[in-house]
Design a protein around this motif. Structure first.
Motif, PDB file in Angstrom:
ATOM      1  N   ILE A  40      13.672 -19.391  12.170  1.00  0.00           N
ATOM      2  CA  ILE A  40      13.959 -18.140  12.874  1.00  0.00           C
ATOM      3  C   ILE A  40      13.180 -18.086  14.185  1.00  0.00           C
ATOM      4  O   ILE A  40      13.661 -17.525  15.173  1.00  0.00           O
ATOM      5  N   LYS A  41      12.009 -18.693  14.222  1.00  0.00           N
ATOM      6  CA  LYS A  41      11.270 -18.769  15.489  1.00  0.00           C
ATOM      7  C   LYS A  41      12.098 -19.518  16.523  1.00  0.00           C
ATOM      8  O   LYS A  41      12.207 -19.090  17.680  1.00  0.00           O
ATOM      9  N   ASP A  42      12.682 -20.646  16.122  1.00  0.00           N
ATOM     10  CA  ASP A  42      13.539 -21.413  17.030  1.00  0.00           C
ATOM     11  C   ASP A  42      14.768 -20.609  17.435  1.00  0.00           C
ATOM     12  O   ASP A  42      15.183 -20.636  18.596  1.00  0.00           O
ATOM     13  N   ALA A  43      15.352 -19.879  16.486  1.00  0.00           N
ATOM     14  CA  ALA A  43      16.538 -19.075  16.772  1.00  0.00           C
ATOM     15  C   ALA A  43      16.209 -17.951  17.751  1.00  0.00           C
ATOM     16  O   ALA A  43      16.993 -17.659  18.672  1.00  0.00           O
ATOM     17  N   ILE A  44      15.054 -17.322  17.591  1.00  0.00           N
ATOM     18  CA  ILE A  44      14.639 -16.251  18.500  1.00  0.00           C
ATOM     19  C   ILE A  44      14.426 -16.814  19.904  1.00  0.00           C
ATOM     20  O   ILE A  44      14.875 -16.224  20.897  1.00  0.00           O
ATOM     21  N   LYS A  45      13.769 -17.952  20.006  1.00  0.00           N
ATOM     22  CA  LYS A  45      13.560 -18.583  21.318  1.00  0.00           C
ATOM     23  C   LYS A  45      14.898 -18.876  21.988  1.00  0.00           C
ATOM     24  O   LYS A  45      15.078 -18.596  23.176  1.00  0.00           O
ATOM     25  N   ALA A  46      15.841 -19.442  21.253  1.00  0.00           N
ATOM     26  CA  ALA A  46      17.159 -19.758  21.812  1.00  0.00           C
ATOM     27  C   ALA A  46      17.893 -18.480  22.222  1.00  0.00           C
ATOM     28  O   ALA A  46      18.541 -18.438  23.277  1.00  0.00           O
ATOM     29  N   TYR A  47      17.777 -17.437  21.420  1.00  0.00           N
ATOM     30  CA  TYR A  47      18.412 -16.151  21.731  1.00  0.00           C
ATOM     31  C   TYR A  47      17.860 -15.605  23.046  1.00  0.00           C
ATOM     32  O   TYR A  47      18.619 -15.207  23.942  1.00  0.00           O
ATOM     33  N   LEU A  48      16.534 -15.600  23.182  1.00  0.00           N
ATOM     34  CA  LEU A  48      15.911 -15.076  24.393  1.00  0.00           C
ATOM     35  C   LEU A  48      16.257 -15.918  25.622  1.00  0.00           C
ATOM     36  O   LEU A  48      16.454 -15.379  26.716  1.00  0.00           O
ATOM     37  N   GLU A  49      16.345 -17.226  25.445  1.00  0.00           N
ATOM     38  CA  GLU A  49      16.757 -18.095  26.556  1.00  0.00           C
ATOM     39  C   GLU A  49      18.178 -17.771  27.005  1.00  0.00           C
ATOM     40  O   GLU A  49      18.469 -17.770  28.204  1.00  0.00           O
ATOM     41  N   SER A  50      19.063 -17.482  26.056  1.00  0.00           N
ATOM     42  CA  SER A  50      20.443 -17.159  26.423  1.00  0.00           C
ATOM     43  C   SER A  50      20.504 -15.819  27.162  1.00  0.00           C
ATOM     44  O   SER A  50      21.300 -15.651  28.090  1.00  0.00           O
ATOM     45  N   ILE A  51      19.648 -14.867  26.797  1.00  0.00           N
ATOM     46  CA  ILE A  51      19.573 -13.589  27.500  1.00  0.00           C
ATOM     47  C   ILE A  51      19.102 -13.815  28.939  1.00  0.00           C
ATOM     48  O   ILE A  51      19.662 -13.257  29.890  1.00  0.00           O
ATOM     49  N   GLU A  52      18.086 -14.632  29.114  1.00  0.00           N
ATOM     50  CA  GLU A  52      17.593 -14.930  30.459  1.00  0.00           C
ATOM     51  C   GLU A  52      18.661 -15.614  31.301  1.00  0.00           C
ATOM     52  O   GLU A  52      18.789 -15.335  32.492  1.00  0.00           O
ATOM     53  N   ASP A  53      19.436 -16.495  30.691  1.00  0.00           N
ATOM     54  CA  ASP A  53      20.532 -17.167  31.401  1.00  0.00           C
ATOM     55  C   ASP A  53      21.577 -16.145  31.865  1.00  0.00           C
ATOM     56  O   ASP A  53      22.057 -16.210  32.996  1.00  0.00           O
ATOM     57  N   LEU A  54      21.914 -15.206  31.001  1.00  0.00           N
ATOM     58  CA  LEU A  54      22.867 -14.157  31.387  1.00  0.00           C
ATOM     59  C   LEU A  54      22.317 -13.311  32.538  1.00  0.00           C
ATOM     60  O   LEU A  54      23.062 -12.938  33.449  1.00  0.00           O
ATOM     61  N   LYS A  55      21.038 -13.036  32.514  1.00  0.00           N
ATOM     62  CA  LYS A  55      20.418 -12.280  33.604  1.00  0.00           C
ATOM     63  C   LYS A  55      20.516 -13.055  34.919  1.00  0.00           C
ATOM     64  O   LYS A  55      20.860 -12.482  35.956  1.00  0.00           O
ATOM     65  N   ARG A  56      20.213 -14.345  34.885  1.00  0.00           N
ATOM     66  CA  ARG A  56      20.268 -15.180  36.091  1.00  0.00           C
ATOM     67  C   ARG A  56      21.673 -15.215  36.677  1.00  0.00           C
ATOM     68  O   ARG A  56      21.848 -15.270  37.883  1.00  0.00           O
ATOM     69  N   ARG A  57      22.662 -15.206  35.808  1.00  0.00           N
ATOM     70  CA  ARG A  57      24.054 -15.262  36.273  1.00  0.00           C
ATOM     71  C   ARG A  57      24.628 -13.868  36.544  1.00  0.00           C
ATOM     72  O   ARG A  57      25.808 -13.727  36.808  1.00  0.00           O
ATOM     73  N   HIS A  58      23.766 -12.862  36.505  1.00  0.00           N
ATOM     74  CA  HIS A  58      24.153 -11.469  36.800  1.00  0.00           C
ATOM     75  C   HIS A  58      25.264 -10.961  35.892  1.00  0.00           C
ATOM     76  O   HIS A  58      26.094 -10.168  36.302  1.00  0.00           O
ATOM     77  N   LYS A  59      25.277 -11.431  34.665  1.00  0.00           N
ATOM     78  CA  LYS A  59      26.267 -10.976  33.687  1.00  0.00           C
ATOM     79  C   LYS A  59      25.675  -9.983  32.698  1.00  0.00           C
ATOM     80  O   LYS A  59      26.367  -9.487  31.828  1.00  0.00           O
ATOM     81  N   LEU A  60      24.393  -9.720  32.851  1.00  0.00           N
ATOM     82  CA  LEU A  60      23.711  -8.807  31.949  1.00  0.00           C
ATOM     83  C   LEU A  60      22.945  -7.803  32.784  1.00  0.00           C
ATOM     84  O   LEU A  60      22.256  -8.170  33.737  1.00  0.00           O
ATOM     85  N   LYS A  61      23.095  -6.564  32.453  1.00  0.00           N
ATOM     86  CA  LYS A  61      22.362  -5.501  33.139  1.00  0.00           C
ATOM     87  C   LYS A  61      21.470  -4.806  32.116  1.00  0.00           C
ATOM     88  O   LYS A  61      21.704  -4.876  30.918  1.00  0.00           O
ATOM     89  N   THR A  62      20.443  -4.155  32.602  1.00  0.00           N
ATOM     90  CA  THR A  62      19.537  -3.430  31.726  1.00  0.00           C
ATOM     91  C   THR A  62      19.466  -1.973  32.159  1.00  0.00           C
ATOM     92  O   THR A  62      19.761  -1.642  33.303  1.00  0.00           O
TER      93      THR A  62
END
Length: 67
Positions: A40-62
């Motif tokens: 689950i630690k690995d899964a959480i890291k991968a999840y957070l990395e995917s969120i950061e990728d979406l932010k970089r591509r301006h597909k995610l807003k907060t």
């Protein structure tokens, strides 16, 4: 950083299922409780990395929420 998790023994398949309720869809498993926790630690890291990728591509807003 700490994230809440839920770990449950899988009665049908054996082993353990673990998920992070604050991260939708972030689920893993393992044959032992220790393995499930590491996974689950690995899964959480991968999840957070995917969120950061979406932010970089301006597909995610907060939004900011005051409690």
């Amino acid at each position: 950083m700490e994230y809440p998790i839920v770990i449950e023994q899988d009665q049908e398949a054996g082993g353990y299922v673990v998920y992070c309720p604050t991260l939708k869809g972030c689920v893993s498993q393992g044959e032992t409780e220790e393995e499930a926790l590491e996974n689950i630690k690995d899964a959480i890291k991968a999840y957070l990395e995917s969120i950061e990728d979406l932010k970089r591509r301006h597909k995610l807003k907060t939004v900011e929420v005051s409690v």
